[in-house]
Scaffold this motif. Structure first.
Motif, PDB file in Angstrom:
ATOM      1  N   ARG A 243       0.687  -1.275  -0.026  1.00  0.00           N
ATOM      2  CA  ARG A 243      -0.083   0.072  -0.010  1.00  0.00           C
ATOM      3  C   ARG A 243       0.825   1.121   0.118  1.00  0.00           C
ATOM      4  N   ALA A 247       0.842   4.193  -2.875  1.00  0.00           N
ATOM      5  CA  ALA A 247       0.527   5.470  -2.330  1.00  0.00           C
ATOM      6  C   ALA A 247       1.517   6.458  -2.912  1.00  0.00           C
ATOM      7  N   LEU A 267      -6.507   1.782  -1.729  1.00  0.00           N
ATOM      8  CA  LEU A 267      -5.715   2.593  -0.708  1.00  0.00           C
ATOM      9  C   LEU A 267      -6.709   2.908   0.489  1.00  0.00           C
ATOM     10  N   HIS A 270      -5.578   3.025   4.205  1.00  0.00           N
ATOM     11  CA  HIS A 270      -4.345   3.602   4.444  1.00  0.00           C
ATOM     12  C   HIS A 270      -4.188   5.105   4.544  1.00  0.00           C
TER      13      HIS A 270
END
Length: 370
Positions: A243, A247, A267, A270
């Motif tokens: 993740r 990102a 995501l 996250h």
């Protein structure tokens, strides 16, 4: 990945219902009077094909110049007629190989690829003379044809995009070897899935191959193409490092197309202020357009969720995306007003992102029209 037009006009809300296979048949009946004869059971959009599936299926993957495209002359013999007695044998593209990424061919070799570029649904492969294409090919009846129609031709628009495609396709062999090692070590299908997940995250890093990676990770995040996908997909296990990798890619290279919604979906949960800021910049950019893209509403809902807000309840979208595409455009004014209020509540002043150029050859890969 870029949209086929500046912004797509389709739909307003991410679906949560499973696809309805009969919906495509409805569209077929609506369009039956205007389409050319269609291939047997493929009279509606095929299930999406990512770079992984294309590479796995293709006998040959080349980056090549499209030298010319010619209509085929009538067959001269019964044998030739039998070989070409197919719905996709009305044209032939002459490709001059630049690089071979999978399979056996010689650099500078000329390949003849048989196809039909005149039908509408499902969308055909695109071979544009004077352009360089990445073609996923297989032999049928001794002739080269394109894997998965419109999904099987890709047109990188820069050296950077070309490198991203090359990396994704050539990394396929490495990932297969990792899966073999995982099985030999007794890790079974979990080890195989882990190797595939690593590849999908790698593909999702670059905007050119982002859709291919994200669709593999979470197909339902693409509400339109998922509608035509009858397959069941086991959700992969994403580690925090995965993740974080995604990102960073979104922040470093944001995309102004529906992969922004796909990325924000993957995501979910996250925490990242940089992701929040990038998503706000994406929305600020697309909502400045006269007719914002259909996916802006879903992106806004996902951003509101990241700020701890509960998005407004919206009606479930169950209409066939192709029928939806021919309907009226969504009224953008309420969304723009909500966006202004959201920015005021959270004291946001996002800067717009530079608009991308339109694709040189639309209607291919994830931008397939049907």
């Amino acid at each position: 990945m870029r949209e086929a037009e500046a912004w797509s006009r389709r739909g307003t809300r991410r679906r949560i219902a499973r696809p309805r296979p009969w919906a495509g048949l409805l569209l077929t009946l609506v369009l039956a009077g205007v389409l050319l004869p269609l291939p047997r059971a493929e009279a509606f959009p095929i299930a999406p094909w990512t770079l992984w599936e294309l590479t796995e299926t293709a006998e040959l993957v080349v980056w090549a110049d499209v030298e010319k495209v010619m209509d085929l002359l009538p067959p001269k013999s019964p044998e030739e007629k039998r070989e070409r007695d197919r719905w996709d044998d009305s044209e032939v593209a002459y490709l001059r190989v630049r690089e071979v990424w999978r399979g056996q061919a010689r650099p500078d070799e000329q390949l003849k690829v048989y196809f039909n570029g005149s039908y509408l649904c499902p969308a055909p492969p695109h071979y544009e003379p004077g352009q360089a294409v990445i073609a996923f090919l297989k032999r049928e009846g001794g002739l080269w044809r394109t894997v998965a129609l419109s999904y099987g031709t890709r047109y990188p628009e820069s050296d950077d995009e070309l490198a991203a495609y090359r990396r994704a396709v050539t990394r396929f062999r490495v990932t297969q070897e990792q899966a073999i090692v995982a099985r030999a070590a007794g890790r079974g299908e979990a080890g195989v899935q882990a190797a595939l997940t690593d590849w999908q995250v790698l593909a999702a890093e670059h905007p050119a191959t982002r859709w291919d990676g994200l669709y593999g990770l979470e197909p339902a995040s693409d509400e339109d193409l998922w509608f035509y996908d009858p397959r069941s997909h086991a959700p992969p296990h994403l580690f925090p490092a995965h993740r974080e990798q995604l990102a960073r890619a979104f922040v470093t290279a944001p995309s102004l197309d529906r992969t922004s919604v796909m990325m924000l979906t993957v995501l979910r949960g996250h925490i990242s202020a940089d992701v929040d800021d990038t998503a706000a910049r994406v929305l600020e950019t697309v909502l400045a357009e006269e007719r914002p893209p259909y996916w802006a509403l879903s992106a806004f809902d996902l951003l509101r969720e990241r700020y701890g807000e509960k998005p407004e309840a919206r009606s479930e979208q169950t209409q066939d995306p192709l029928l939806r595409a021919h309907g009226d455009a969504t009224d953008a004014l309420p969304l723009l007003q909500q966006w202004q209020h959201f920015k005021q509540r959270h004291h946001l002043a996002p800067k717009r992102l530079p608009l991308p150029a339109g694709p040189g050859v639309p209607g291919t890969g994830a931008n397939t029209t049907l």
